[in-house]
Design a protein around this motif. Structure first.
Motif, PDB file in Angstrom:
ATOM      1  N   GLU A  61      -3.869   6.441  10.403  1.00  0.00           N
ATOM      2  CA  GLU A  61      -2.460   6.325  10.805  1.00  0.00           C
ATOM      3  C   GLU A  61      -1.590   5.937   9.620  1.00  0.00           C
ATOM      4  O   GLU A  61      -0.468   6.425   9.479  1.00  0.00           O
ATOM      5  CB  GLU A  61      -2.302   5.333  11.959  1.00  0.00           C
ATOM      6  CG  GLU A  61      -2.905   5.832  13.260  1.00  0.00           C
ATOM      7  CD  GLU A  61      -2.414   7.220  13.660  1.00  0.00           C
ATOM      8  OE1 GLU A  61      -1.185   7.465  13.633  1.00  0.00           O
ATOM      9  OE2 GLU A  61      -3.260   8.079  13.988  1.00  0.00           O
ATOM     10  N   PHE A  62      -2.097   5.071   8.755  1.00  0.00           N
ATOM     11  CA  PHE A  62      -1.376   4.699   7.532  1.00  0.00           C
ATOM     12  C   PHE A  62      -1.084   5.947   6.703  1.00  0.00           C
ATOM     13  O   PHE A  62       0.038   6.169   6.263  1.00  0.00           O
ATOM     14  CB  PHE A  62      -2.207   3.686   6.728  1.00  0.00           C
ATOM     15  CG  PHE A  62      -1.706   3.447   5.335  1.00  0.00           C
ATOM     16  CD1 PHE A  62      -0.590   2.652   5.106  1.00  0.00           C
ATOM     17  CD2 PHE A  62      -2.352   3.999   4.234  1.00  0.00           C
ATOM     18  CE1 PHE A  62      -0.124   2.428   3.817  1.00  0.00           C
ATOM     19  CE2 PHE A  62      -1.899   3.781   2.945  1.00  0.00           C
ATOM     20  CZ  PHE A  62      -0.774   2.991   2.736  1.00  0.00           C
ATOM     21  N   TYR A  63      -2.109   6.786   6.500  1.00  0.00           N
ATOM     22  CA  TYR A  63      -1.948   7.981   5.680  1.00  0.00           C
ATOM     23  C   TYR A  63      -1.087   9.039   6.373  1.00  0.00           C
ATOM     24  O   TYR A  63      -0.321   9.741   5.724  1.00  0.00           O
ATOM     25  CB  TYR A  63      -3.309   8.542   5.267  1.00  0.00           C
ATOM     26  CG  TYR A  63      -4.018   7.592   4.340  1.00  0.00           C
ATOM     27  CD1 TYR A  63      -3.513   7.306   3.079  1.00  0.00           C
ATOM     28  CD2 TYR A  63      -5.179   6.943   4.736  1.00  0.00           C
ATOM     29  CE1 TYR A  63      -4.146   6.415   2.236  1.00  0.00           C
ATOM     30  CE2 TYR A  63      -5.818   6.047   3.890  1.00  0.00           C
ATOM     31  CZ  TYR A  63      -5.291   5.782   2.643  1.00  0.00           C
ATOM     32  OH  TYR A  63      -5.903   4.886   1.813  1.00  0.00           O
ATOM     33  N   LYS A  64      -1.177   9.139   7.689  1.00  0.00           N
ATOM     34  CA  LYS A  64      -0.323  10.085   8.419  1.00  0.00           C
ATOM     35  C   LYS A  64       1.150   9.724   8.237  1.00  0.00           C
ATOM     36  O   LYS A  64       1.989  10.600   8.077  1.00  0.00           O
ATOM     37  CB  LYS A  64      -0.686  10.107   9.903  1.00  0.00           C
ATOM     38  CG  LYS A  64      -1.957  10.878  10.209  1.00  0.00           C
ATOM     39  CD  LYS A  64      -2.248  10.874  11.692  1.00  0.00           C
ATOM     40  CE  LYS A  64      -3.497  11.663  12.009  1.00  0.00           C
ATOM     41  NZ  LYS A  64      -3.792  11.664  13.464  1.00  0.00           N
ATOM     42  N   LYS A  65       1.475   8.433   8.229  1.00  0.00           N
ATOM     43  CA  LYS A  65       2.857   7.995   8.026  1.00  0.00           C
ATOM     44  C   LYS A  65       3.367   8.382   6.637  1.00  0.00           C
ATOM     45  O   LYS A  65       4.570   8.508   6.434  1.00  0.00           O
ATOM     46  CB  LYS A  65       2.971   6.487   8.218  1.00  0.00           C
ATOM     47  CG  LYS A  65       2.861   6.052   9.655  1.00  0.00           C
ATOM     48  CD  LYS A  65       2.953   4.548   9.780  1.00  0.00           C
ATOM     49  CE  LYS A  65       2.699   4.123  11.212  1.00  0.00           C
ATOM     50  NZ  LYS A  65       2.637   2.666  11.349  1.00  0.00           N
ATOM     51  N   GLY A  89       0.833  -1.203   0.000  1.00  0.00           N
ATOM     52  CA  GLY A  89       0.000   0.000   0.000  1.00  0.00           C
ATOM     53  C   GLY A  89       0.864   1.248   0.000  1.00  0.00           C
ATOM     54  O   GLY A  89       0.632   2.183  -0.762  1.00  0.00           O
ATOM     55  N   THR A  90       1.894   1.251   0.820  1.00  0.00           N
ATOM     56  CA  THR A  90       2.830   2.379   0.856  1.00  0.00           C
ATOM     57  C   THR A  90       3.522   2.534  -0.489  1.00  0.00           C
ATOM     58  O   THR A  90       3.651   3.647  -1.009  1.00  0.00           O
ATOM     59  CB  THR A  90       3.885   2.158   1.968  1.00  0.00           C
ATOM     60  OG1 THR A  90       3.212   2.113   3.225  1.00  0.00           O
ATOM     61  CG2 THR A  90       4.933   3.245   1.976  1.00  0.00           C
ATOM     62  N   GLU A  91       3.936   1.438  -1.072  1.00  0.00           N
ATOM     63  CA  GLU A  91       4.646   1.477  -2.351  1.00  0.00           C
ATOM     64  C   GLU A  91       3.781   2.073  -3.464  1.00  0.00           C
ATOM     65  O   GLU A  91       4.233   2.925  -4.225  1.00  0.00           O
ATOM     66  CB  GLU A  91       5.092   0.057  -2.723  1.00  0.00           C
ATOM     67  CG  GLU A  91       6.024  -0.001  -3.896  1.00  0.00           C
ATOM     68  CD  GLU A  91       6.572  -1.394  -4.143  1.00  0.00           C
ATOM     69  OE1 GLU A  91       6.975  -1.651  -5.298  1.00  0.00           O
ATOM     70  OE2 GLU A  91       6.616  -2.232  -3.208  1.00  0.00           O
ATOM     71  N   ILE A  92       2.523   1.656  -3.542  1.00  0.00           N
ATOM     72  CA  ILE A  92       1.677   2.164  -4.623  1.00  0.00           C
ATOM     73  C   ILE A  92       1.299   3.625  -4.390  1.00  0.00           C
ATOM     74  O   ILE A  92       1.235   4.416  -5.329  1.00  0.00           O
ATOM     75  CB  ILE A  92       0.454   1.256  -4.871  1.00  0.00           C
ATOM     76  CG1 ILE A  92      -0.104   1.514  -6.280  1.00  0.00           C
ATOM     77  CG2 ILE A  92      -0.617   1.404  -3.793  1.00  0.00           C
ATOM     78  CD1 ILE A  92      -1.082   0.463  -6.772  1.00  0.00           C
ATOM     79  N   VAL A  93       1.084   4.023  -3.129  1.00  0.00           N
ATOM     80  CA  VAL A  93       0.760   5.427  -2.842  1.00  0.00           C
ATOM     81  C   VAL A  93       1.949   6.319  -3.187  1.00  0.00           C
ATOM     82  O   VAL A  93       1.786   7.376  -3.809  1.00  0.00           O
ATOM     83  CB  VAL A  93       0.318   5.616  -1.375  1.00  0.00           C
ATOM     84  CG1 VAL A  93       0.238   7.093  -1.011  1.00  0.00           C
ATOM     85  CG2 VAL A  93      -1.035   4.947  -1.136  1.00  0.00           C
ATOM     86  N   LYS A  94       3.159   5.907  -2.829  1.00  0.00           N
ATOM     87  CA  LYS A  94       4.348   6.706  -3.160  1.00  0.00           C
ATOM     88  C   LYS A  94       4.524   6.819  -4.679  1.00  0.00           C
ATOM     89  O   LYS A  94       4.926   7.870  -5.186  1.00  0.00           O
ATOM     90  CB  LYS A  94       5.587   6.120  -2.499  1.00  0.00           C
ATOM     91  CG  LYS A  94       5.628   6.386  -1.008  1.00  0.00           C
ATOM     92  CD  LYS A  94       6.888   5.830  -0.377  1.00  0.00           C
ATOM     93  CE  LYS A  94       6.963   6.203   1.094  1.00  0.00           C
ATOM     94  NZ  LYS A  94       8.177   5.665   1.738  1.00  0.00           N
ATOM     95  N   ALA A  95       4.212   5.766  -5.403  1.00  0.00           N
ATOM     96  CA  ALA A  95       4.284   5.816  -6.871  1.00  0.00           C
ATOM     97  C   ALA A  95       3.264   6.816  -7.415  1.00  0.00           C
ATOM     98  O   ALA A  95       3.549   7.542  -8.380  1.00  0.00           O
ATOM     99  CB  ALA A  95       4.054   4.432  -7.460  1.00  0.00           C
ATOM    100  N   MET A  96       2.091   6.880  -6.786  1.00  0.00           N
ATOM    101  CA  MET A  96       1.075   7.843  -7.206  1.00  0.00           C
ATOM    102  C   MET A  96       1.541   9.268  -6.923  1.00  0.00           C
ATOM    103  O   MET A  96       1.296  10.168  -7.723  1.00  0.00           O
ATOM    104  CB  MET A  96      -0.264   7.563  -6.517  1.00  0.00           C
ATOM    105  CG  MET A  96      -0.899   6.238  -6.919  1.00  0.00           C
ATOM    106  SD  MET A  96      -1.246   6.113  -8.681  1.00  0.00           S
ATOM    107  CE  MET A  96      -2.998   6.447  -8.693  1.00  0.00           C
TER     108      MET A  96
END
Length: 139
Positions: free
Chosen positions: A111-115, A82-89
């Motif tokens: 908390e996921f999005y805050k990180k 999830g982190t990987e795909i969001v950072k790619a976006m």
């Protein structure tokens, strides 16, 4: 090895992941919408299998992108996909001239999005039965 690919049309694999996660697991009824026709879609492939997806669309003449429909198949959670795909976006949005990214986050995922650098913007609200909150991040 993971690979992320971007699409101008909603791929069948992304549709499958979203329905599996949001409809079958979480009980949302309203998963596919007209935004899918104009959004940029991403798929993350792990060892050749599509296991995560996200979409984004422009707001404010390209200065802001709205990110959403982030989903990872259950058996692949906990691997930071999830982190990987969001950072790619984020990178894709920046390459298109965006200065800000917005999201309507499920409160249970705050908390996921805050990180990832998002900050709350406003009060929680219900989307169907689930509490959400608007969040923003400068790019």
């Amino acid at each position: 090895m993971n690979e992320i690919r971007f699409f101008d049309k909603l791929p069948e694999e992304a549709k499958h992941i979203r329905i599996t996660v949001f409809v079958n697991e979480q009980g949302f009824s309203n998963e596919l919408d007209e935004i899918d026709n104009t959004a940029i879609h991403a798929l993350l492939f792990k060892d050749g299998q599509a296991v995560a997806t996200a979409r984004m669309y422009t707001k404010d003449n390209g200065k802001s992108f709205f990110l959403g429909r982030i989903a990872v198949l259950k058996e692949f959670r906990g691997l930071d996909l999830g982190t990987e795909i969001v950072k790619a976006m984020f990178e894709k949005a920046k390459s298109l001239g965006a200065e800000k990214c917005e999201i309507s986050a499920q409160c249970r995922a705050m908390e996921f999005y805050k990180k990832l650098g998002f900050k709350e913007d406003g009060e929680a609200y219900l989307d169907e039965y689930c509490p959400h909150i608007h969040m923003e991040k400068s790019l």
